[in-house]
Write a protein that holds these residues in place. Structure first.
Motif, PDB file in Angstrom:
ATOM      1  N   SER A   1       0.853  -1.191   0.000  1.00  0.00           N
ATOM      2  CA  SER A   1       0.000   0.000   0.000  1.00  0.00           C
ATOM      3  C   SER A   1       0.887   1.237   0.000  1.00  0.00           C
ATOM      4  CB  SER A   1      -0.896   0.034   1.239  1.00  0.00           C
ATOM      5  OG  SER A   1      -1.749  -1.086   1.266  1.00  0.00           O
ATOM      6  N   SER A   2       0.403   2.286  -0.638  1.00  0.00           N
ATOM      7  CA  SER A   2       1.133   3.544  -0.638  1.00  0.00           C
ATOM      8  C   SER A   2       0.149   4.699  -0.678  1.00  0.00           C
ATOM      9  CB  SER A   2       2.087   3.628  -1.831  1.00  0.00           C
ATOM     10  OG  SER A   2       1.363   3.654  -3.044  1.00  0.00           O
ATOM     11  N   MET A   3       0.618   5.841  -0.203  1.00  0.00           N
ATOM     12  CA  MET A   3      -0.203   7.039  -0.229  1.00  0.00           C
ATOM     13  C   MET A   3       0.699   8.245  -0.365  1.00  0.00           C
ATOM     14  SD  MET A   3      -2.872   8.664   2.521  1.00  0.00           S
ATOM     15  CE  MET A   3      -1.649   9.536   3.474  1.00  0.00           C
ATOM     16  N   HIS A   4       0.245   9.198  -1.143  1.00  0.00           N
ATOM     17  CA  HIS A   4       0.900  10.499  -1.230  1.00  0.00           C
ATOM     18  C   HIS A   4      -0.180  11.526  -0.922  1.00  0.00           C
ATOM     19  CE1 HIS A   4       3.754  13.545  -2.425  1.00  0.00           C
ATOM     20  NE2 HIS A   4       2.772  14.117  -3.092  1.00  0.00           N
ATOM     21  N   SER A   5       0.052  12.365   0.067  1.00  0.00           N
ATOM     22  CA  SER A   5      -0.964  13.367   0.416  1.00  0.00           C
ATOM     23  C   SER A   5      -0.352  14.755   0.438  1.00  0.00           C
ATOM     24  CB  SER A   5      -1.608  13.047   1.769  1.00  0.00           C
ATOM     25  OG  SER A   5      -0.683  13.253   2.821  1.00  0.00           O
ATOM     26  N   GLN A   6      -1.210  15.725   0.225  1.00  0.00           N
ATOM     27  CA  GLN A   6      -0.850  17.131   0.308  1.00  0.00           C
ATOM     28  C   GLN A   6      -1.744  17.773   1.351  1.00  0.00           C
ATOM     29  OE1 GLN A   6      -2.276  16.008  -2.892  1.00  0.00           O
ATOM     30  NE2 GLN A   6      -0.297  15.123  -3.355  1.00  0.00           N
ATOM     31  N   ALA A   7      -1.189  18.696   2.101  1.00  0.00           N
ATOM     32  CA  ALA A   7      -1.977  19.432   3.092  1.00  0.00           C
ATOM     33  C   ALA A   7      -1.730  20.915   2.895  1.00  0.00           C
ATOM     34  CB  ALA A   7      -1.581  19.027   4.506  1.00  0.00           C
ATOM     35  N   LYS A   8      -2.802  21.678   3.017  1.00  0.00           N
ATOM     36  CA  LYS A   8      -2.648  23.126   2.938  1.00  0.00           C
ATOM     37  C   LYS A   8      -3.529  23.781   3.978  1.00  0.00           C
ATOM     38  CE  LYS A   8      -6.031  23.872  -0.732  1.00  0.00           C
ATOM     39  NZ  LYS A   8      -6.301  24.457  -2.021  1.00  0.00           N
ATOM     40  N   TRP A   9      -3.038  24.854   4.516  1.00  0.00           N
ATOM     41  CA  TRP A   9      -3.752  25.646   5.507  1.00  0.00           C
ATOM     42  C   TRP A   9      -4.744  26.530   4.764  1.00  0.00           C
ATOM     43  CZ3 TRP A   9      -3.374  31.047   6.881  1.00  0.00           C
ATOM     44  CH2 TRP A   9      -3.926  31.360   8.130  1.00  0.00           C
ATOM     45  N   LEU A  10      -6.019  26.483   5.175  1.00  0.00           N
ATOM     46  CA  LEU A  10      -7.053  27.264   4.503  1.00  0.00           C
ATOM     47  C   LEU A  10      -7.337  28.594   5.187  1.00  0.00           C
ATOM     48  CD1 LEU A  10      -9.596  24.423   3.647  1.00  0.00           C
ATOM     49  CD2 LEU A  10      -7.787  25.400   2.198  1.00  0.00           C
ATOM     50  N   GLY A  11      -7.039  28.682   6.471  1.00  0.00           N
ATOM     51  CA  GLY A  11      -7.276  29.926   7.200  1.00  0.00           C
ATOM     52  C   GLY A  11      -7.574  29.667   8.663  1.00  0.00           C
ATOM     53  N   GLU A  12      -7.680  30.750   9.413  1.00  0.00           N
ATOM     54  CA  GLU A  12      -7.927  30.637  10.847  1.00  0.00           C
ATOM     55  C   GLU A  12      -9.346  30.210  11.170  1.00  0.00           C
ATOM     56  OE1 GLU A  12      -6.796  34.237  12.814  1.00  0.00           O
ATOM     57  OE2 GLU A  12      -4.750  34.131  12.047  1.00  0.00           O
ATOM     58  N   ASP A  13     -10.310  30.602  10.332  1.00  0.00           N
ATOM     59  CA  ASP A  13     -11.724  30.306  10.594  1.00  0.00           C
ATOM     60  C   ASP A  13     -12.042  28.862  10.214  1.00  0.00           C
ATOM     61  OD1 ASP A  13     -14.459  30.268  10.920  1.00  0.00           O
ATOM     62  OD2 ASP A  13     -14.874  31.689   9.306  1.00  0.00           O
ATOM     63  N   CYS A  14     -12.503  28.097  11.195  1.00  0.00           N
ATOM     64  CA  CYS A  14     -12.831  26.694  10.955  1.00  0.00           C
ATOM     65  C   CYS A  14     -14.298  26.488  10.561  1.00  0.00           C
ATOM     66  CB  CYS A  14     -12.493  25.869  12.200  1.00  0.00           C
ATOM     67  SG  CYS A  14     -10.715  25.731  12.441  1.00  0.00           S
ATOM     68  N   GLY A  15     -15.045  27.548  10.433  1.00  0.00           N
ATOM     69  CA  GLY A  15     -16.421  27.442   9.955  1.00  0.00           C
ATOM     70  C   GLY A  15     -17.312  26.553  10.778  1.00  0.00           C
ATOM     71  N   GLY A  16     -17.123  26.539  12.098  1.00  0.00           N
ATOM     72  CA  GLY A  16     -17.969  25.759  12.980  1.00  0.00           C
ATOM     73  C   GLY A  16     -17.501  24.323  13.190  1.00  0.00           C
ATOM     74  N   LEU A  17     -16.466  23.901  12.493  1.00  0.00           N
ATOM     75  CA  LEU A  17     -15.925  22.549  12.690  1.00  0.00           C
ATOM     76  C   LEU A  17     -15.196  22.516  14.026  1.00  0.00           C
ATOM     77  CD1 LEU A  17     -15.755  19.899  11.040  1.00  0.00           C
ATOM     78  CD2 LEU A  17     -13.523  20.671  10.260  1.00  0.00           C
ATOM     79  N   PRO A  18     -15.483  21.527  14.873  1.00  0.00           N
ATOM     80  CA  PRO A  18     -14.816  21.485  16.173  1.00  0.00           C
ATOM     81  C   PRO A  18     -13.316  21.275  16.030  1.00  0.00           C
ATOM     82  CG  PRO A  18     -16.193  19.539  15.849  1.00  0.00           C
ATOM     83  CD  PRO A  18     -16.401  20.422  14.672  1.00  0.00           C
TER      84      PRO A  18
END
Length: 164
Positions: free
Chosen positions: A145-162
């Motif tokens: 199994s293998s995985m390649h992922s990318q992550a990016k910061w979208l901003g300070e506001d989490c839009g209600g997500l805990p």
């Protein structure tokens, strides 16, 4: 592969020396047993095709874990307190998975993980405090199994997500 996926999305968030708190989006490409697994866009499309009550139930279950499917991937809200303390959940507590950081610098983290059905190693590389990529290779359910992922910061506001 669900416990592995949770581990692999969350692990890199801890890696950056000074990550930004707020909403992060993770996208990935995975292979299992030599076959490509559905990517985030395909999974989002499948979620949209569910009957409204099933989609709402699935989104609610993910939200309770601090996860949202949206944009082009999986979104997590990481709090400043947890980032500062280094107290970030790296996998679902019920998954039976564990991890060990084997090398750590400001630019690269290397790690080893072990789950009931598999194990492997990976590496996270940082592009400042707002983006990073992770590559993971291992064996899961007896298959490579293998995985390649990318992550990016979208901003300070989490839009209600805990926060996690």
């Amino acid at each position: 592969m669900r416990p592995l996926i949770v581990l692999l999305f969350a692990l890199p968030a801890l890696a950056c020396a000074e990550p930004r708190a707020g909403l992060w989006e993770f996208t990935s490409q995975m292979q299992h047993g030599g076959q490509a697994m559905p990517d985030m866009q395909q999974m989002l499309g499948q979620l949209q095709n569910l009957p409204p009550e099933q989609r709402q139930m699935m989104e609610g279950m993910l939200a309770q874990q601090g996860i949202k499917l949206g944009g082009s991937g999986v979104q997590l809200c990481l709090s400043a307190e947890r980032l500062k303390a280094g107290d970030i959940p790296l996998q679902n507590e019920d998954s039976g998975c564990s991890h060990e950081i084997t090398e750590r610098s400001a630019e690269v983290w290397k790690f080893h993980f072990k789950c009931p059905n598999g194990e492997g190693k990976g590496e996270t590389r940082f592009q400042g405090d707002t983006a990073f990529t992770t590559t993971v290779n291992g064996v899961y359910d007896g298959q490579p199994s293998s995985m390649h992922s990318q992550a990016k910061w979208l901003g300070e506001d989490c839009g209600g997500l805990p926060s996690r």
